[in-house]
Write an enzyme that holds these catalytic residues in place. Sequence first.
Site, PDB file in Angstrom:
ATOM      1  N   SER A  99      38.919  36.285  37.921  1.00  0.00           N
ATOM      2  CA  SER A  99      40.026  37.162  37.549  1.00  0.00           C
ATOM      3  C   SER A  99      39.775  37.902  36.242  1.00  0.00           C
ATOM      4  CB  SER A  99      41.311  36.334  37.394  1.00  0.00           C
ATOM      5  OG  SER A  99      41.602  35.623  38.557  1.00  0.00           O
ATOM      6  N   HIS A 107      37.940  40.329  43.802  1.00  0.00           N
ATOM      7  CA  HIS A 107      39.068  39.660  43.158  1.00  0.00           C
ATOM      8  C   HIS A 107      40.297  39.752  44.059  1.00  0.00           C
ATOM      9  CE1 HIS A 107      42.310  39.581  39.822  1.00  0.00           C
ATOM     10  NE2 HIS A 107      42.134  38.376  40.334  1.00  0.00           N
ATOM     11  N   GLU A 158      40.585  43.832  44.407  1.00  0.00           N
ATOM     12  CA  GLU A 158      39.811  44.545  43.392  1.00  0.00           C
ATOM     13  C   GLU A 158      38.328  44.292  43.664  1.00  0.00           C
ATOM     14  OE1 GLU A 158      42.322  45.047  39.292  1.00  0.00           O
ATOM     15  OE2 GLU A 158      41.416  43.096  39.644  1.00  0.00           O
ATOM     16  N   ASN A 217      45.005  42.738  36.013  1.00  0.00           N
ATOM     17  CA  ASN A 217      45.274  41.696  35.022  1.00  0.00           C
ATOM     18  C   ASN A 217      45.184  42.228  33.599  1.00  0.00           C
ATOM     19  OD1 ASN A 217      45.771  39.730  36.895  1.00  0.00           O
ATOM     20  ND2 ASN A 217      43.730  38.824  36.814  1.00  0.00           N
TER      21      ASN A 217
END
Length: 703
Positions: free
Chosen positions: A428, A449, A461, A499
């Site tokens: 992540s 991801h 992702e 994130n």
Amino acid sequence: MASGETLDAVRESAQTINDVTTYACVGTVALITLDSPPVNALGSAVRQGLMAAFARAAADPEAHAVVLACAGRTFIAGADIREFDAPDPDAPDLLEVLAQIDACPKPTVAAIHGTALGGGLETALCCHTRVATPSAKVGLPEVALGLLPGAGGTQRLPRIVGAQTALEMMVFGKPVIASRAHEIGLIDAIIEGDLLEGAIAFAENAAQSGPPPVPVRERSEGLSLPHDAELFARFRADNARAFKGYQAPENIVRAVEAAVTLPFEAGMRREAELFQELFTSRQSAALRYLFFAERQTARVPDLPADTPRRPIAQVGVIGAGTMGRGIAMNFLSAGIPVTLVEQDEAALERGVAAIRRTYEISLKKGKLTQAKLDACMERLQSTLNMADLGEADLVIEAVFEKLALKQEIFARLDGIARPGAILATNTSFLDINAIAAATSRPGDVIGLHFFSPANVMRLLEVVRASATSPDVVATAMGLARTIAKIPVLSGVCDGFIANRMMTPRMDAAQALILEGPLPWEVDQAIVDYGFAMGPFAMLDLVGLDVIGWDPATSTSSTVTQVLCETGRWGQKRQAGFYDYDEMRRPTPSPVTEALVREFQSRAETPPRPFSDEELIERLLLPVVNEGARVLEEGIALRASDIDVALVMGYGWPPATGGPVFWADTLGLGNVIAGLEAIGETPAPLLRRLAEADATLHTWPEAA
């Protein structure tokens, strides 16, 4: 009835109306065929062809009935949304075309295969009858674009199926299968064999023995079903939560109310008013923008269309925890065998059992058949031996977020995986370049991801490291579609796109509760903005103990640390920022409030109340600012990719268009002023675009 051979001959001799429309006579039936790949959308050429073809059919003395059909893989799958904001002035609008079809004095039959959605179903509703293949689906999904069916759908559909069913179809926007459409009267016949042969026979019978055709606008069987004011009030009340924050559902309800209380023409005028109200709204503009943005993400400018893709017939997943098993399910459900690896027998058994349990829940809900469940589980192999991944085409690592551990695994994989296998990490935040460096083949390494729960969340992702080969990127982007994900390409940085951008929101939330607001006040502002939950409720859901807290180094220096030290880890302990009952329903916690007030008393400035507007600016403007930096650094390809990532990965309210689109609705000058007011330095890209009077959501085109 025409045979297959006869129809082939008719197709070859059909007269050309325009580039996408042909006209032929099969005995006494006029056959109008649209052929506008890929989905026969109602673009200008299709509308022109329909107008001319139905005019010809109405005037053709040899034609006693008319069949409308489509070539290719589907019936008319909807309007050409690209023309919404730039209609062709030389082409008739859809309402004119449908009026022409509706006025045809001869029996008309829509022959539906594939999907008839939106304007496609509205076109079919202007035919006297509809027939379909067993696999066909029909629906009016305009609500997903913040719109209502604006070509008579809200007025014609209730006249056949009744107000309740019409509301359900339009407000929720889900297509219905042909068998269900037949049950409710929307489809008049299911054609088991050749669709055209069946449709032509249906039309011949209507012309020869049936009563004079009755347009849908004059039908009333649906209006004989219950449609009093109580029905609409109950529907609004039952779906108030789903309606919250959205304008289109309420306007659809009002349009259906008009259908059952007003004459058809008056109802059409009301539909037009309600449609225009939505079309000019900021909300619909945001949702239409996201529609195109989602379809843009797979386009990578520096990857030629003919970039080869590596075949993926066997996948390995390392780690049978929550993420690993969710990742595995994506491939199992897509028909791709998976080998699941764990180092502990008990953990492996738990992972396999959890996968089966999740599929069984879908089975009970009717979303999965037993045969599909069995097939998915048969594709799953489990092992404690990483060497069993030697034949995998793709291996995805999904273990704890520790760089050294991931590097160790990739070093081992380097000696196990076959040449040409893609090695992916589900990290992540961590540096994928450092992970790739642990192998002798960094070109084969990429980040995939997934977002939790991985078998549900649509965002993937795809993280391109500095040495990742172009064909690996192309394979990953294409594979995302295979497993029903929306791929967004990212470069390597801490947290990638989603994130990284949402970290400032959490930082701001933690800072705010030291200045006056309580956690639930911060959460409520975010929920009122449109998120499903606020940052503190999210922390409780994830678990305060798994977001970086280490009991060995905890110093009681933050609210979160103290909560963790006292065992308030969130929902799993029935206590975190909130208190929870046995059903995990939250209530504001007096324990947390006392703790927050204690920390506020130590602050340099006294606590004060914050308005919701202030809270939103503090929480979300830094997200926009970080997005601008992500773009400047080349981490994201385009601004619209950022919006897709935040909407799909973090539940950013779609009705706002995402953080970047939202920033443009505020005005970049206002965003900059707001950032400066809260002590944030605006990203240089924001200043450049504001000075150029350009928009952020169109970047890089606007740069």
